[in-house]
Design an enzyme around this catalytic site. Structure first.
Site, PDB file in Angstrom:
ATOM      1  N   ARG A 171      -0.785  10.678  20.494  1.00 18.35           N
ATOM      2  CA  ARG A 171      -1.810  11.734  20.526  1.00 18.35           C
ATOM      3  C   ARG A 171      -2.090  12.160  21.965  1.00 18.35           C
ATOM      4  O   ARG A 171      -2.148  13.355  22.270  1.00 18.35           O
ATOM      5  CB  ARG A 171      -3.095  11.227  19.859  1.00 18.35           C
ATOM      6  CG  ARG A 171      -2.952  11.158  18.359  1.00 18.35           C
ATOM      7  CD  ARG A 171      -4.220  10.660  17.676  1.00 18.35           C
ATOM      8  NE  ARG A 171      -4.080  10.789  16.231  1.00 18.35           N
ATOM      9  CZ  ARG A 171      -4.659   9.985  15.353  1.00 18.35           C
ATOM     10  NH1 ARG A 171      -5.434   8.985  15.764  1.00 18.35           N
ATOM     11  NH2 ARG A 171      -4.483  10.175  14.063  1.00 18.35           N
TER      12      ARG A 171
ATOM     13  N   HIS B  97      -8.334   0.121  18.541  1.00 20.06           N
ATOM     14  CA  HIS B  97      -8.152   1.411  17.876  1.00 20.06           C
ATOM     15  C   HIS B  97      -9.519   1.919  17.475  1.00 20.06           C
ATOM     16  O   HIS B  97     -10.050   1.576  16.439  1.00 20.06           O
ATOM     17  CB  HIS B  97      -7.274   1.200  16.643  1.00 20.06           C
ATOM     18  CG  HIS B  97      -6.887   2.480  15.982  1.00 20.06           C
ATOM     19  ND1 HIS B  97      -6.382   3.553  16.653  1.00 20.06           N
ATOM     20  CD2 HIS B  97      -6.924   2.849  14.685  1.00 20.06           C
ATOM     21  CE1 HIS B  97      -6.120   4.533  15.813  1.00 20.06           C
ATOM     22  NE2 HIS B  97      -6.445   4.126  14.604  1.00 20.06           N
TER      23      HIS B  97
ATOM     24  N   GLY C 164       0.078   4.323  -0.338  1.00 17.69           N
ATOM     25  CA  GLY C 164      -0.724   5.533  -0.155  1.00 17.69           C
ATOM     26  C   GLY C 164      -0.018   6.485   0.793  1.00 17.69           C
ATOM     27  O   GLY C 164       1.211   6.495   0.891  1.00 17.69           O
TER      28      GLY C 164
ATOM     29  N   VAL D  25       0.031   6.715   4.206  1.00 18.14           N
ATOM     30  CA  VAL D  25       0.787   6.121   5.324  1.00 18.14           C
ATOM     31  C   VAL D  25       1.976   5.333   4.783  1.00 18.14           C
ATOM     32  O   VAL D  25       3.105   5.472   5.268  1.00 18.14           O
ATOM     33  CB  VAL D  25      -0.115   5.203   6.186  1.00 18.14           C
ATOM     34  CG1 VAL D  25       0.710   4.520   7.280  1.00 18.14           C
ATOM     35  CG2 VAL D  25      -1.256   5.981   6.806  1.00 18.14           C
TER      36      VAL D  25
ATOM     37  N   ASP E 139       2.055  -1.514  -4.535  1.00 19.96           N
ATOM     38  CA  ASP E 139       0.658  -1.070  -4.643  1.00 19.96           C
ATOM     39  C   ASP E 139       0.024  -1.752  -5.860  1.00 19.96           C
ATOM     40  O   ASP E 139       0.725  -2.312  -6.698  1.00 19.96           O
ATOM     41  CB  ASP E 139       0.586   0.454  -4.796  1.00 19.96           C
ATOM     42  CG  ASP E 139      -0.734   1.023  -4.297  1.00 19.96           C
ATOM     43  OD1 ASP E 139      -0.758   1.583  -3.178  1.00 19.96           O
ATOM     44  OD2 ASP E 139      -1.749   0.891  -5.015  1.00 19.96           O
TER      45      ASP E 139
ATOM     46  N   ASN F 199      -7.197  -0.230   8.739  1.00 17.41           N
ATOM     47  CA  ASN F 199      -8.371  -0.221   9.633  1.00 17.41           C
ATOM     48  C   ASN F 199      -9.511  -1.086   9.105  1.00 17.41           C
ATOM     49  O   ASN F 199      -9.597  -1.285   7.900  1.00 17.41           O
ATOM     50  CB  ASN F 199      -8.899   1.218   9.766  1.00 17.41           C
ATOM     51  CG  ASN F 199      -8.217   1.960  10.883  1.00 17.41           C
ATOM     52  OD1 ASN F 199      -7.841   1.362  11.906  1.00 17.41           O
ATOM     53  ND2 ASN F 199      -8.068   3.268  10.717  1.00 17.41           N
TER      54      ASN F 199
ATOM     55  N   ARG G 290     -14.960   3.398  11.257  1.00 14.20           N
ATOM     56  CA  ARG G 290     -13.904   2.458  10.869  1.00 14.20           C
ATOM     57  C   ARG G 290     -14.504   1.134  10.409  1.00 14.20           C
ATOM     58  O   ARG G 290     -13.966   0.454   9.558  1.00 14.20           O
ATOM     59  CB  ARG G 290     -12.975   2.209  12.065  1.00 14.20           C
ATOM     60  CG  ARG G 290     -12.090   3.392  12.381  1.00 14.20           C
ATOM     61  CD  ARG G 290     -11.041   3.017  13.408  1.00 14.20           C
ATOM     62  NE  ARG G 290     -10.096   4.121  13.578  1.00 14.20           N
ATOM     63  CZ  ARG G 290     -10.229   5.083  14.487  1.00 14.20           C
ATOM     64  NH1 ARG G 290     -11.241   5.093  15.310  1.00 14.20           N
ATOM     65  NH2 ARG G 290      -9.330   6.042  14.569  1.00 14.20           N
TER      66      ARG G 290
ATOM     67  N   VAL H  76      -1.546  -2.295   9.561  1.00 17.01           N
ATOM     68  CA  VAL H  76      -1.878  -0.898   9.874  1.00 17.01           C
ATOM     69  C   VAL H  76      -3.312  -0.575   9.426  1.00 17.01           C
ATOM     70  O   VAL H  76      -3.975   0.297   9.963  1.00 17.01           O
ATOM     71  CB  VAL H  76      -0.874   0.064   9.193  1.00 17.01           C
ATOM     72  CG1 VAL H  76      -1.246   1.524   9.416  1.00 17.01           C
ATOM     73  CG2 VAL H  76       0.549  -0.179   9.699  1.00 17.01           C
TER      74      VAL H  76
ATOM     75  N   ASN I 282     -11.659  -3.770   3.198  1.00 18.25           N
ATOM     76  CA  ASN I 282     -10.281  -3.879   3.661  1.00 18.25           C
ATOM     77  C   ASN I 282      -9.908  -5.297   4.075  1.00 18.25           C
ATOM     78  O   ASN I 282      -8.757  -5.704   3.929  1.00 18.25           O
ATOM     79  CB  ASN I 282     -10.038  -2.873   4.795  1.00 18.25           C
ATOM     80  CG  ASN I 282      -9.909  -1.456   4.258  1.00 18.25           C
ATOM     81  OD1 ASN I 282      -9.959  -1.244   3.049  1.00 18.25           O
ATOM     82  ND2 ASN I 282      -9.748  -0.492   5.135  1.00 18.25           N
TER      83      ASN I 282
ATOM     84  N   ARG J  31     -10.837   6.118   6.128  1.00 18.69           N
ATOM     85  CA  ARG J  31     -12.193   6.590   6.377  1.00 18.69           C
ATOM     86  C   ARG J  31     -12.464   7.914   5.681  1.00 18.69           C
ATOM     87  O   ARG J  31     -11.593   8.751   5.571  1.00 18.69           O
ATOM     88  CB  ARG J  31     -12.396   6.817   7.871  1.00 18.69           C
ATOM     89  CG  ARG J  31     -12.715   5.567   8.605  1.00 18.69           C
ATOM     90  CD  ARG J  31     -13.087   5.878  10.024  1.00 18.69           C
ATOM     91  NE  ARG J  31     -12.018   6.555  10.742  1.00 18.69           N
ATOM     92  CZ  ARG J  31     -12.190   7.197  11.880  1.00 18.69           C
ATOM     93  NH1 ARG J  31     -13.384   7.284  12.407  1.00 18.69           N
ATOM     94  NH2 ARG J  31     -11.163   7.749  12.487  1.00 18.69           N
TER      95      ARG J  31
ATOM     96  N   ASP K 281      -2.074   6.216  19.161  1.00 23.38           N
ATOM     97  CA  ASP K 281      -3.029   6.761  20.132  1.00 23.38           C
ATOM     98  C   ASP K 281      -2.291   7.322  21.347  1.00 23.38           C
ATOM     99  O   ASP K 281      -2.680   8.360  21.898  1.00 23.38           O
ATOM    100  CB  ASP K 281      -4.036   5.671  20.535  1.00 23.38           C
ATOM    101  CG  ASP K 281      -4.897   5.245  19.355  1.00 23.38           C
ATOM    102  OD1 ASP K 281      -5.184   6.099  18.493  1.00 23.38           O
ATOM    103  OD2 ASP K 281      -5.268   4.056  19.276  1.00 23.38           O
TER     104      ASP K 281
ATOM    105  N   GLY L 248       0.860  -1.182   0.000  1.00 22.37           N
ATOM    106  CA  GLY L 248       0.000   0.000   0.000  1.00 22.37           C
ATOM    107  C   GLY L 248       0.893   1.228   0.000  1.00 22.37           C
ATOM    108  O   GLY L 248       1.500   1.570   1.015  1.00 22.37           O
TER     109      GLY L 248
END
Ligand code: TXD
Length: 322
Positions: free
Chosen positions: A160, A184, A20, A22, A42, A129, A97, A127, A104, A91, A157, A18
């Site tokens: 944060r 998560h 993208g 991230v 990808d 979701n 999620r 990773v 996914n 999302r 988390d 992936g």
């Protein structure tokens, strides 16, 4: 004759499935921290190759010599030390999620299985979701031992929560340490009792109402960014958080990090992935640490597990019906 031609050095290799937001940011972090060569895979033709070339062209400026390969072919991922799965869709505003569950799930299980056939000895980090459910499905699809497959969410988390504590107190983030366990999502379990500023418990520095406000902001941390960005979800700190796990494994640092791990009786939970403190080293999860938790904290962890279980069952039912 060049003595250098005699040197065959095995560079660690990390595959990121992936490419993208991230995945590509993670590739950049891994290369620029000089941790490993990176294979960025990808389904979109050309795009991962373009990103890899762009990252390679910065090597002289960023002062590292790591190779970054972009590809759509799993054969290029062979013999990776770590495989990180970020493939899937993030999302959109208003979307939970769990809306992402089915799409996914298929992507993650396929990515895990295909990677396994080329890197059977790798350590796998999921990773995508909804994180705890995806990690379970990837574990089930691959049959990996539990020390070699885990999910990334708790580091993010916790970062944060630490940021909000630092902002509230006006102190440097470096001095703040906090841990967030559980799944998560809205049910995650921040542990204010174990959050400190250079060793001082935050319960000594902030009143209960303020702590509760910071806990709520942490629980809502992903959604807060989705609402602001409107297109896509957070990726800088998710990439940094995944990179911390990659680094602890590659450098055998034995860091104690909150990681979604497969539980077999720990915290009274069985046959489920959820965030718990783990020691991460070269063999993957080296230890799951069982903290002393209050009854309320244990209850909160069990509520997470219950919710994750419901979604695993739902995914399995839908799969069985197809
Ligand atoms: O804490 C956490 N675990 C998370 C999880 C923090 C942030 C993001 N989180 C989740 O990671 C997010 O909800 C998504 O499920 C994933 C990836 O997020 P990102 O922001 O990187 O999404 P992008 O930019 O849409 O990238 C997804 C890429 C995209 O390039 C697709 O073409 C690719 O995945 N994709 C695939 N790659 C390989 N194989 C398949 N089948 C595939 N399908 C899509």
């Amino acid at each position: 004759y060049s003595p250098f031609s005699q040197i065959k050095r095995h560079s660690p290799r990390v595959t990121v499935i992936g490419a993208g937001k991230v995945g590509s940011t993670l590739a950049q972090r891994i290369a620029e921290k000089n941790l490993a060569d990176v294979v960025l895979l990808d389904v979109v033709e050309g795009m991962p190759r373009g990103l890899a070339l762009d990252l390679m062209e910065a090597r002289g400026i960023e002062l590292h010599n790591r190779r970054i390969i972009g590809t759509t072919d799993y054969a290029d991922t062979s013999d990776s030390d770590i495989v990180v799965i970020t493939a899937g869709f993030p999302r959109k505003p208003g979307m939970t999620r769990d809306d992402l569950l089915l799409t996914n799930a298929k992507i993650v299980m396929e990515a895990a299985n295909k990677s396994m056939s080329y890197s059977p000895d790798a350590i796998y980090i999921v990773v995508t979701n909804p994180l705890d459910v995806m990690t379970y499905l990837a574990w089930q699809a691959t049959g990996l031992p539990r020390d070699r497959i885990m999910g990334m969410a708790g580091v993010l988390d916790s970062a944060r929560f630490e940021t909000f504590i630092a902002m509230e107190l006006g102190v440097c983030s470096l001095d703040v340490k906090a841990m967030v366990l559980g799944s998560h999502g809205d049910l995650m379990v921040p542990l204010p009792r174990y959050a400190t500023v250079n060793g001082i418990p935050i319960t000594e520095l902030l009143d209960a109402a303020t702590i509760e406000r910071l806990v709520q902001r942490t629980r809502n941390g992903g959604a807060e960014i989705v609402e602001l960005m409107q297109t896509g979800s957070a990726f800088y700190t998710p990439a940094s958080s995944t990179c911390v796990m990659v680094e602890s494994i590659l450098l055998n640092q034995s860091r104690l990090l909150p990681v979604a791990a497969y539980l077999q009786g720990e915290y009274g939970l069985n046959d489920i992935f959820t965030g718990v403190p783990c020691r991460l080293g070269s063999s993957g999860i080296e230890e799951i640490m069982e903290l002393k938790l209050t009854d309320a904290e244990i209850d909160a962890l069990h509520t997470c597990a219950h919710e994750v279980r419901k979604n695993i069952t739902r995914a399995q039912e839908i799969f069985a019906a197809v």
